[in-house]
Design a protein around this motif. Sequence first.
Motif, PDB file in Angstrom:
ATOM      1  N   ILE A  67       5.962  -3.418   7.757  1.00  0.00           N
ATOM      2  CA  ILE A  67       5.955  -2.463   8.870  1.00  0.00           C
ATOM      3  C   ILE A  67       4.917  -2.855   9.917  1.00  0.00           C
ATOM      4  CG2 ILE A  67       5.508  -0.047   9.482  1.00  0.00           C
ATOM      5  CD1 ILE A  67       6.498   0.707   6.666  1.00  0.00           C
ATOM      6  N   ALA A  68       3.768  -3.338   9.466  1.00  0.00           N
ATOM      7  CA  ALA A  68       2.688  -3.671  10.394  1.00  0.00           C
ATOM      8  C   ALA A  68       2.930  -4.969  11.148  1.00  0.00           C
ATOM      9  CB  ALA A  68       1.371  -3.775   9.617  1.00  0.00           C
ATOM     10  N   TRP A  69       3.661  -5.913  10.549  1.00  0.00           N
ATOM     11  CA  TRP A  69       3.745  -7.270  11.091  1.00  0.00           C
ATOM     12  C   TRP A  69       4.185  -7.315  12.561  1.00  0.00           C
ATOM     13  CZ3 TRP A  69       3.020 -11.725   7.789  1.00  0.00           C
ATOM     14  CH2 TRP A  69       3.146 -12.943   8.467  1.00  0.00           C
ATOM     15  N   PRO A  70       5.300  -6.701  12.948  1.00  0.00           N
ATOM     16  CA  PRO A  70       5.716  -6.827  14.353  1.00  0.00           C
ATOM     17  C   PRO A  70       4.897  -5.977  15.321  1.00  0.00           C
ATOM     18  CG  PRO A  70       7.233  -5.406  13.173  1.00  0.00           C
ATOM     19  CD  PRO A  70       6.271  -5.937  12.154  1.00  0.00           C
ATOM     20  N   ARG A  71       4.074  -5.082  14.806  1.00  0.00           N
ATOM     21  CA  ARG A  71       3.331  -4.155  15.650  1.00  0.00           C
ATOM     22  C   ARG A  71       1.863  -4.535  15.814  1.00  0.00           C
ATOM     23  NH1 ARG A  71       7.088  -1.673  12.579  1.00  0.00           N
ATOM     24  NH2 ARG A  71       8.482  -0.169  13.614  1.00  0.00           N
ATOM     25  N   ALA A  72       1.392  -5.500  15.036  1.00  0.00           N
ATOM     26  CA  ALA A  72      -0.027  -5.857  15.064  1.00  0.00           C
ATOM     27  C   ALA A  72      -0.416  -6.409  16.427  1.00  0.00           C
ATOM     28  CB  ALA A  72      -0.344  -6.868  13.970  1.00  0.00           C
ATOM     29  N   LEU A  73      -1.582  -6.034  16.884  1.00  0.00           N
ATOM     30  CA  LEU A  73      -2.069  -6.458  18.196  1.00  0.00           C
ATOM     31  C   LEU A  73      -2.376  -7.944  18.197  1.00  0.00           C
ATOM     32  CD1 LEU A  73      -3.160  -5.724  21.050  1.00  0.00           C
ATOM     33  CD2 LEU A  73      -5.390  -5.402  19.958  1.00  0.00           C
ATOM     34  N   ALA A  74      -1.814  -8.651  19.160  1.00  0.00           N
ATOM     35  CA  ALA A  74      -2.099 -10.077  19.335  1.00  0.00           C
ATOM     36  C   ALA A  74      -3.308 -10.211  20.247  1.00  0.00           C
ATOM     37  CB  ALA A  74      -0.891 -10.795  19.925  1.00  0.00           C
ATOM     38  N   ASP A  75      -4.358 -10.825  19.750  1.00  0.00           N
ATOM     39  CA  ASP A  75      -5.574 -11.004  20.542  1.00  0.00           C
ATOM     40  C   ASP A  75      -5.846 -12.495  20.715  1.00  0.00           C
ATOM     41  OD1 ASP A  75      -5.961 -11.114  17.793  1.00  0.00           O
ATOM     42  OD2 ASP A  75      -8.097 -10.712  17.950  1.00  0.00           O
ATOM     43  N   PRO A  76      -6.532 -12.869  21.776  1.00  0.00           N
ATOM     44  CA  PRO A  76      -6.833 -14.284  22.002  1.00  0.00           C
ATOM     45  C   PRO A  76      -7.941 -14.759  21.085  1.00  0.00           C
ATOM     46  CG  PRO A  76      -7.877 -12.947  23.682  1.00  0.00           C
ATOM     47  CD  PRO A  76      -7.041 -12.008  22.861  1.00  0.00           C
ATOM     48  N   PRO A  77      -8.138 -16.072  20.971  1.00  0.00           N
ATOM     49  CA  PRO A  77      -9.301 -16.576  20.223  1.00  0.00           C
ATOM     50  C   PRO A  77     -10.585 -15.981  20.775  1.00  0.00           C
ATOM     51  CG  PRO A  77      -7.800 -18.361  20.750  1.00  0.00           C
ATOM     52  CD  PRO A  77      -7.315 -17.159  21.506  1.00  0.00           C
TER      53      PRO A  77
END
Length: 399
Positions: A183-193
């Motif tokens: 459930i979390a995988w597609p919703r997790a926040l993508a942050d830069p390095p």
Amino acid sequence: MSTSSLVAPPMLSPQRLAVSLMFLANGFVVGSWAPKIPEFAARLQLDESELGLMIMCFGIGSLCAMPAVGAMISREGSRRLMLLVASATVPCLLLVTLAPSIWTAALALFLMGGMIGGMDVAMNANAVEVEKRQGRAIMSSCHGFWSLGGVAGAALGGVLIELYGVQLHAVIACLLTAAALAIAWPRALADPPHREVPGAEGSLATAPRPGLLAAGATVWLTGIICLIVMTPEGAILDWGALYLRQELGADPALSGLAFGAFSAAMALMRFLGDLVRDRFGAVRTFRVSAVLAMIGLTMAGLAQSPQMAILGFAIAGLGFANTVPIAFSAAGNLPGLPQGLAISVVTFMGYSGILFAPSVIGFIAEHTGFAAIYLALPVFVIMPLVFSGLMRHADRQKA
């Protein structure tokens, strides 16, 4: 300024849901391990000291993984590491359950501890990023979900082991953890390095050395604060029940409420903590929480009855509930250091308090008794109070 930029983000955004589920899953795995310990010790024919060494493998694995994951977050961001380490965490409980010998069990516990610890760093770093994007505190409620997951894992584990045995329990626990991850995988926040550090020009390698030294000193001081405020949790977890039975004459059922009252009060306050912190600010919330914790520990140490000690532990739980989440948020927002590196330092030092301080406390208590221990712990909390101004960094997500 556009109208859309003035619209506040929703209280439960997909990104907040995702990171909350990661905290829930992490706590659930740890909680699911607790009811397996008696069968684990019996199956491998471990006495108390040998079991203690096996459990230490879990702690050593956690402490080894935390700095490594923190360094990788600086290069790759927290989302990818959080999801990858969470994926590796899913089968760990089953591996521990199926381990056929002492050495394979020790390796499985080391691996599970490493995955739990690495996931801890990554999900705290991701929570800091979600706080920044939403402009409001979420760290306390995330830790509340961890507490909720621990309670759920322990309660469900006891029932499943009683009804179906340890192997089917491990399979079900792994499947539930995998479901939370899915459930979390597609919703997790993508942050830069996180190589770029707030408040510094260029990369970490080109940042001014005085600024790096100051940031390094600050993060280590924040880590010491975490060590101090997390040590009482380990002291109550490992020794609270024994204190009630040996020194206050409680029966086994009542003595079990020592940590139960502490953890229940902590979980409740953590779900309220974000609203309190947004209303009063991180520094004031931290100071009031620390004073409340000191009052609770003092009550427990001075208690003349088990009921009074249990009430003291509950008040201490209310106090300590928000100190660690605020310190983690402050570390993740420290100017001059990548947040993954900073959070790995404070988690490493903080969890050392839970993992290793209780053994020292047990040795001292043999000579002083546990009442003296619970009276001494509030004295150490004075140091976090003195340096509570560092918690102002936790409010930087509102800038």
